[in-house]
Design an enzyme around this catalytic site. Structure first.
Site, PDB file in Angstrom:
ATOM      1  N   GLU A 196       2.538  -8.527 -29.345  1.00  0.00           N
ATOM      2  CA  GLU A 196       3.717  -8.550 -28.466  1.00  0.00           C
ATOM      3  C   GLU A 196       4.400  -9.910 -28.448  1.00  0.00           C
ATOM      4  OE1 GLU A 196       2.484  -7.348 -24.532  1.00  0.00           O
ATOM      5  OE2 GLU A 196       0.659  -8.542 -24.603  1.00  0.00           O
ATOM      6  N   ARG A 241      12.825  -9.590 -19.639  1.00  0.00           N
ATOM      7  CA  ARG A 241      12.846  -8.128 -19.487  1.00  0.00           C
ATOM      8  C   ARG A 241      13.133  -7.659 -18.072  1.00  0.00           C
ATOM      9  NH1 ARG A 241       6.425  -6.721 -20.644  1.00  0.00           N
ATOM     10  NH2 ARG A 241       6.449  -5.081 -19.096  1.00  0.00           N
ATOM     11  N   HIS A 297       0.845  -1.201   0.000  1.00  0.00           N
ATOM     12  CA  HIS A 297       0.000   0.000   0.000  1.00  0.00           C
ATOM     13  C   HIS A 297       0.877   1.247   0.000  1.00  0.00           C
ATOM     14  CE1 HIS A 297      -3.264  -2.552   0.866  1.00  0.00           C
ATOM     15  NE2 HIS A 297      -3.080  -2.667   2.164  1.00  0.00           N
ATOM     16  N   ARG A 310      -4.006  -0.641 -17.980  1.00  0.00           N
ATOM     17  CA  ARG A 310      -3.585  -1.938 -17.435  1.00  0.00           C
ATOM     18  C   ARG A 310      -4.523  -2.252 -16.264  1.00  0.00           C
ATOM     19  NH1 ARG A 310       1.882   0.351 -18.625  1.00  0.00           N
ATOM     20  NH2 ARG A 310       3.032  -1.201 -19.826  1.00  0.00           N
ATOM     21  N   ASN A 314       7.509  -3.808 -25.158  1.00  0.00           N
ATOM     22  CA  ASN A 314       8.192  -4.332 -23.961  1.00  0.00           C
ATOM     23  C   ASN A 314       8.302  -5.850 -24.053  1.00  0.00           C
ATOM     24  OD1 ASN A 314       7.839  -1.703 -23.257  1.00  0.00           O
ATOM     25  ND2 ASN A 314       6.266  -2.089 -21.726  1.00  0.00           N
ATOM     26  N   ASP A 315       7.199  -6.470 -24.421  1.00  0.00           N
ATOM     27  CA  ASP A 315       7.221  -7.926 -24.540  1.00  0.00           C
ATOM     28  C   ASP A 315       7.735  -8.390 -25.899  1.00  0.00           C
ATOM     29  OD1 ASP A 315       6.460  -9.109 -22.079  1.00  0.00           O
ATOM     30  OD2 ASP A 315       4.461  -8.256 -22.339  1.00  0.00           O
ATOM     31  N   CYS A 362       2.136   0.955 -27.695  1.00  0.00           N
ATOM     32  CA  CYS A 362       1.938   1.327 -26.283  1.00  0.00           C
ATOM     33  C   CYS A 362       3.051   0.808 -25.373  1.00  0.00           C
ATOM     34  CB  CYS A 362       0.572   0.862 -25.782  1.00  0.00           C
ATOM     35  SG  CYS A 362       0.371  -0.920 -25.780  1.00  0.00           S
ATOM     36  N   ARG A 383      -7.305  -3.040 -21.425  1.00  0.00           N
ATOM     37  CA  ARG A 383      -6.648  -4.311 -21.729  1.00  0.00           C
ATOM     38  C   ARG A 383      -7.145  -5.326 -20.708  1.00  0.00           C
ATOM     39  NH1 ARG A 383      -0.291  -4.918 -21.251  1.00  0.00           N
ATOM     40  NH2 ARG A 383      -0.775  -4.820 -19.035  1.00  0.00           N
TER      41      ARG A 383
HETATM   42  C1  PEP Z   1       4.227  -4.226 -23.651  1.00  0.00           C
HETATM   43  O1  PEP Z   1       4.474  -5.423 -23.501  1.00  0.00           O
HETATM   44  O2  PEP Z   1       4.864  -3.469 -24.399  1.00  0.00           O
HETATM   45  C2  PEP Z   1       3.114  -3.603 -22.907  1.00  0.00           C
HETATM   46  C3  PEP Z   1       2.721  -2.383 -23.155  1.00  0.00           C
HETATM   47  O3  PEP Z   1       2.521  -4.329 -21.943  1.00  0.00           O
HETATM   48  P1  PEP Z   1       3.157  -4.609 -20.486  1.00  0.00           P
HETATM   49  O4  PEP Z   1       4.357  -3.733 -20.341  1.00  0.00           O
HETATM   50  O5  PEP Z   1       2.067  -4.290 -19.541  1.00  0.00           O
HETATM   51  O6  PEP Z   1       3.480  -6.053 -20.562  1.00  0.00           O
HETATM   52 MG    MG Z   2       3.087  -6.753 -22.578  1.00  0.00          MG
END
Ligand code: PEP
Ligand code: MG
Length: 581
Positions: free
Chosen positions: A441, A475, A197, A304, A464-465, A512, A340
């Site tokens: 992704e 990652r 928290h 998210r 990111n993924d 994104c 999402r």
């Molecule tokens: C991503 O994978 O780029 C993404 C935006 O989702 P997250 O970072 O929540 O996995």
């Molecule tokens: Mg992702």
């Protein structure tokens, strides 16, 4: 301890920002010794514990009254929990019983009661409930502080932390609020996790913070000059002039930048050659909505939804989710919100009692994202119903994470239709034509983006993924971080494939992942034909500034050369070239 050289320590960054100042060590608990009293002192000791408890309740109530109304609803709850515990009859009776029957001193009665409660918590399997011992610990610490006669002259919890960086053993919500309220610069703790928290609170209040800095209490002394780098999770104790100058420059740049860039926000998001580029925000917590006020954005490109599921030991009900989603949709006043669906698993912490497959081996390759949702239809259906109901209050889209095969889209769509039928039978309102899109992704989806694009209303690239899976790099693993390269030729080609697939199939493509917030890649992406960027709100001004100062028609050619250039150094050189204004 006199320290002459800078000492660098690392912890878990939980709230961004840089703070430079003297530190203050706040109540690392002294060891409590087993101590007994004479029989004739029982009444005196009972009065002492009563008044320490009353004082603690008063302190907590004062803190609660001082917090701003915008955060009172959530945060007040934490403080109420603490007050409830001090008023708990069993807790109080047990402590008094130890004083009366065992002739314990107040301190020892309180501490031995705490140890007994802790022991029973240790045997609890459920990790969420187990963590609640933190609340008992915070309360015990506060009462102990109020029992300390030497501290009689202090004003209890109401302290002045202005211009200080607070270092504590474990972050309590009260510590965070006090630091914030009395204009402290930042807060560091020896223990604690990202989803506690208190950590959530530091992010909402934009108070730079790092947790889990082992041994910091042994190494730092009140009055030491330190730098808290909440971006990288670094603490620099006794920094030299060169380091201080570097961080001061970072702070100054960020303040100046904020001022200059605030003007950019008022402008339309149109390139020099008149291309409209959509700029959207990624959100993780509803409190962040206040940060996007006045940012003049085109909507929420990635919401998210995991925040509703983490830091608890059960699943949120449909109604609970509906209320949260509706609130966000209404605040966006007609601009779209892309929800999402649940993407728990892998690096997204969830309570241990929620099954996510064999975590021990390869969590990133396991039961996460849409795989998890399809493995438990009722959880997915509940969430979809909540999102659909929110669509009656504004523009809403559904986005599916971690799509690997076309059949996952088919299965998810079937469940979405089922959720619609249930809502119809329950006479609940929703937008039946809701758009359904996917996150691209996973490489299988990226390579065949043209085929996947035919099944959905929009694509959103999760770099990111995508980088993690294409380059086979975890990652969150520091040791292979050097390989995490968003400008790898394979990645650039996949990005081009996805953007082209959207154009060919006449559906929008957004990006994104963090790459959308990286100033080095804005022009590269524009040159590839990307027309929609979604990023964390604080990155918006800088990225928008680049967009409105770019000429897309002039970028296509050099970007095409970059995506074909095999030599990394040459690619970097070409990238620098297009980034020159
Ligand atoms: C991503 O994978 O780029 C993404 C935006 O989702 P997250 O970072 O929540 O996995
Ligand atoms: Mg992702």
């Amino acid at each position: 301890m006199k320290k002459t050289n800078p000492i660098i320590m690392k912890g878990l960054p939980v709230s961004k920002g840089v703070a430079i100042g003297k530190c203050h060590i706040e109540h690392g608990r002294k060891s409590i010794e087993e101590n007994y009293i004479e029989k004739k002192l029982i009444n005196k000791e009972l009065k002492r514990i009563d008044s320490a408890m009353d004082k603690t309740i008063l302190d907590l109530t004062k803190v609660k009254n001082k917090i701003s109304p915008s955060i009172k609803k959530n945060i007040g709850l934490f403080l109420d929990t603490h007050i409830l515990l001090i008023n708990d009859k069993v807790f109080v009776d047990n402590i008094k019983g130890r004083i009366k029957n065992n002739l314990n001193s107040c301190e020892w009665a309180l501490y031995s009661e705490y140890l007994e409660i802790k022991e029973s918590f240790d045997n609890i399997e459920d990790s969420y409930i187990k963590q609640r011992i933190e609340d008992v610990n915070h309360v015990v610490n506060m009462i102990l502080a109020n029992l300390d006669v030497k501290k009689k002259t202090t004003k209890g919890l109401i302290k002045d932390f202005s211009n200080l960086i607070i270092i504590t053993d474990d972050l309590s919500p009260a510590d965070v609020l006090l630091t914030y309220d009395s204009k402290g610069l930042g807060i560091i703790s020896e223990y604690g996790g990202r989803t506690s928290h208190s950590s959530i609170l530091t992010r909402s209040l934009e108070l730079p913070s790092i947790v889990g800095v082992k041994n910091i209490l042994k190494i730092c002394t009140s009055g030491d000059l330190i730098i808290l780098d909440g971006h990288q999770g670094l603490i620099i104790i006794n920094p030299n002039k060169k380091i201080i100058d570097h961080y001061k420059k970072l702070q100054k740049n960020s303040i100046q930048n904020k001022k200059v860039l605030s003007e950019v926000l008022k402008k339309k998001s149109i390139t020099l050659d008149n291309e409209k580029i959509e700029i959207m925000a990624n959100l993780e917590l509803p409190h962040e909505l206040k940060i996007i006020n006045n940012k003049n954005i085109d909507g929420i490109g990635l919401f998210r939804t995991e925040y509703l599921y983490t830091d608890r030991d059960d699943f949120p009900t449909e109604n609970e989710q509906y209320k949260a989603y509706k609130n966000i949709v209404e605040k966006m006043k007609g601009n779209p919100v892309i929800f999402r669906t649940l993407d728990i698993g892998a690096d997204k912490e969830i309570p241990e009692n929620i099954k996510t497959g064999s975590i021990a081996r390869n969590p990133a390759l396991g039961l996460r994202g849409i795989r998890y949702s399809l493995s438990d239809e009722s959880i997915f259906c509940n969430q979809i119903k909540a999102i659909l109901r929110a669509s009656a209050h504004g523009k809403v889209k559904i986005m599916l994470p971690m799509i690997t095969t076309l059949s996952e889209i088919t299965s998810a769509k079937k469940l979405i239709s089922k959720a619609k039928s249930i809502l119809e039978s329950e006479s609940k309102k929703f937008e039946s034509d809701i758009e359904i899109g996917i996150m691209v992704e996973v490489p299988s989806c990226a390579v065949l983006a043209d085929r996947f694009a035919k099944e959905v209303d929009f694509l959103s690239i999760g770099t990111n993924d995508l980088v993690q899976y294409t380059l086979a790099i975890d990652r969150v693993d520091d040791e292979v971080n050097y390989l995490y390269d968003q400008s790898n030729l394979a990645i650039l080609n996949l990005l081009k494939t996805i953007i082209d697939a959207g154009a060919k199939n006449k559906i929008p493509v957004s990006l994104c992942g963090e790459m959308a917030a990286d100033v080095n890649y804005t022009r590269l992406l524009l040159g590839m034909g990307l027309k929609s960027f979604s990023m964390h709100p604080s990155a918006i001004p800088e990225i928008k500034n680049i967009i409105i100062n770019s000429n897309v028609s002039k970028l296509a050619k050099p970007v095409n050369v970059i995506t074909k250039c095999g030599a990394k150094a040459k690619r970097a050189e070409l990238l620098t070239e297009i980034n020159k204004s």
